[in-house]
Enzyme design. Structure first.
Site, PDB file in Angstrom:
ATOM      1  N   LYS A   1      -0.665 -12.846  -0.851  1.00  0.00           N
ATOM      2  CA  LYS A   1       0.163 -11.817  -1.796  1.00  0.00           C
ATOM      3  C   LYS A   1       1.607 -11.566  -1.599  1.00  0.00           C
ATOM      4  CE  LYS A   1       1.290  -8.475  -4.787  1.00  0.00           C
ATOM      5  NZ  LYS A   1       2.039  -7.944  -4.054  1.00  0.00           N
ATOM      6  N   ASN A  54       0.624  -1.261  -0.061  1.00  0.00           N
ATOM      7  CA  ASN A  54      -0.086  -0.034   0.114  1.00  0.00           C
ATOM      8  C   ASN A  54       0.893   1.293  -0.026  1.00  0.00           C
ATOM      9  OD1 ASN A  54      -2.911  -1.091   0.118  1.00  0.00           O
ATOM     10  ND2 ASN A  54      -1.810  -2.292   2.013  1.00  0.00           N
ATOM     11  N   HIS A  63      -3.141  -4.536 -10.173  1.00  0.00           N
ATOM     12  CA  HIS A  63      -2.961  -4.309 -11.514  1.00  0.00           C
ATOM     13  C   HIS A  63      -3.018  -5.670 -12.530  1.00  0.00           C
ATOM     14  CE1 HIS A  63      -1.397  -0.583 -10.017  1.00  0.00           C
ATOM     15  NE2 HIS A  63      -0.608  -1.096  -9.354  1.00  0.00           N
TER      16      HIS A  63
END
Length: 264
Positions: free
Chosen positions: A182, A94, A202
Site C-alpha cells: 500500500k 494509521n 475506503h
C-alpha cells in the site's frame, strides 16, 4: 461530522495475474462515468491538486508530441523528493492526515537533513513524530530505510527510482522492512507519477459496495483486480475522488451510473 482521514496499510501479493478473471467489472465506461460524476459533485480534491499538476507536467515531458505546458497555468508547486514522499507516506499510516502532516513537519524542523535523522538516537526521532501516532514503529522504519539506503547506495537519496519500471520500483521499495505494497502504491502514484491504484480501507469498502469485486474479495485481491480493470489514465483521478468522497462526506454512493449498476 467528518470522518477522520485515515489510510490503513494494505498488504498485497505481487503478481501480474487478475485473481478474478471472470469478474468483468468495473468496465472502462463505469470508471469514467463515476470519475466524471464525482468530479461534478465535489470538484477535484484541493489536497491532491499539487500531485495532479505534477503528473500533468511529467506526462507532457514524456510525450514528445504534446503541446508544451504553460507553467503559469499548471503550477505544480515545489516537488518533493522521493525520499520525502516515502517518509511522509510512512507517517500517514494509521493516523489522520492532519496528524501525519504535523509529524512530518516536526521531523523536518527538528533535523536539518536526512543524515541528521540517521545519526540521531531513535528516541529523538520518536519524540519528533509522536503527534502522528505509533512513534516507535515509524521511527524504527524510517531509521531502517536510511540505514539500508546508505549501505546499498552510498547516499540518502531515492531519485534513482525515477528511471526504473513499476515492477523494479516495487522490488526496490519492498526491500525496506515495514514498507508494504500500500505504501509502495502511494509512492508510485503521488511521488513518481506512475499509474497505480492503491486500495485502502475506503476504496476497498466502496469497491465491494458497488460490485467492482466479488463479495468474498479481500483487499489484496481487490488491489490486483482493480489495477487490471481500471484504465491507466483514470487511476489517479478516480482514486483521489473515491477516497475523498468516502472520507470527507461519508455519504451513500450518489452516482446515477452506480444506481444503474446496482439495479442490473
Amino acid at each position: 461530522m467528518q470522518k477522520s482521514r485515515k489510510r490503513k496499510q494494505v498488504e498485497v501479493t505481487e503478481t501480474r495475474q487478475d485473481p478474478y478473471p471472470t469478474h468483468s467489472r468495473p468496465t472502462a465506461e463505469e470508471c469514467r462515468g463515476i470519475r466524471d460524476e464525482l468530479l461534478a459533485l465535489h470538484g477535484f480534491p484541493p489536497e491532491f491538486v499539487k500531485y495532479r499538476n505534477q503528473r500533468l507536467k511529467h506526462n507532457m515531458t514524456r510525450d514528445k508530441n504534446s503541446v508544451p505546458l504553460d507553467m503559469n497555468e499548471y503550477d505544480e508547486g515545489e516537488e518533493e523528493s522521493v525520499l520525502d514522499g516515502l517518509v511522509k507516506t510512512v507517517l500517514s499510516q494509521n493516523t489522520t492526515e492532519a496528524n501525519s502532516l504535523k509529524a512530518f513537519a516536526s521531523l523536518k524542523s527538528t533535523f536539518p537533513t536526512w543524515e541528521h535523522v540517521l545519526a540521531a538516537e531513535q528516541k529523538c526521532i520518536e519524540n519528533a513524530i509522536r503527534c502522528g501516532g505509533l512513534a516507535p514503529t515509524k521511527a524504527a522504519c524510517i531509521k531502517n530505510i536510511l540505514k539500508c539506503l546508505l549501505e546499498s547506495k552510498g547516499k540518502l537519496c531515492l531519485e534513482y527510482l525515477r528511471g526504473l519500471s513499476i515492477d523494479e520500483i516495487k522490488a526496490e521499495l519492498s526491500r525496506f522492512r515495514g514498507i508494504g505494497p500500500k505504501t509502495v502504491a502511494c509512492v508510485l502514484m503521488f511521488h513518481l507519477q506512475q499509474d497505480d491504484f492503491p486500495v485502502d480501507t475506503h476504496v476497498f469498502e466502496i469497491s465491494k459496495a458497488i460490485g467492482w469485486v466479488p463479495t468474498a474479495a479481500d483487499r489484496n485481491k481487490t488491489y490486483l483486480h482493480l489495477n487490471q480493470r481500471i484504465p491507466k489514465e483514470l487511476k489517479f483521478d478516480l482514486n483521489c475522488l473515491l477516497y475523498t468522497h468516502e472520507v470527507n462526506f461519508f455519504l451513500p454512493f450518489p452516482c446515477t451510473i452506480t444506481r444503474q449498476i446496482l439495479d442490473t
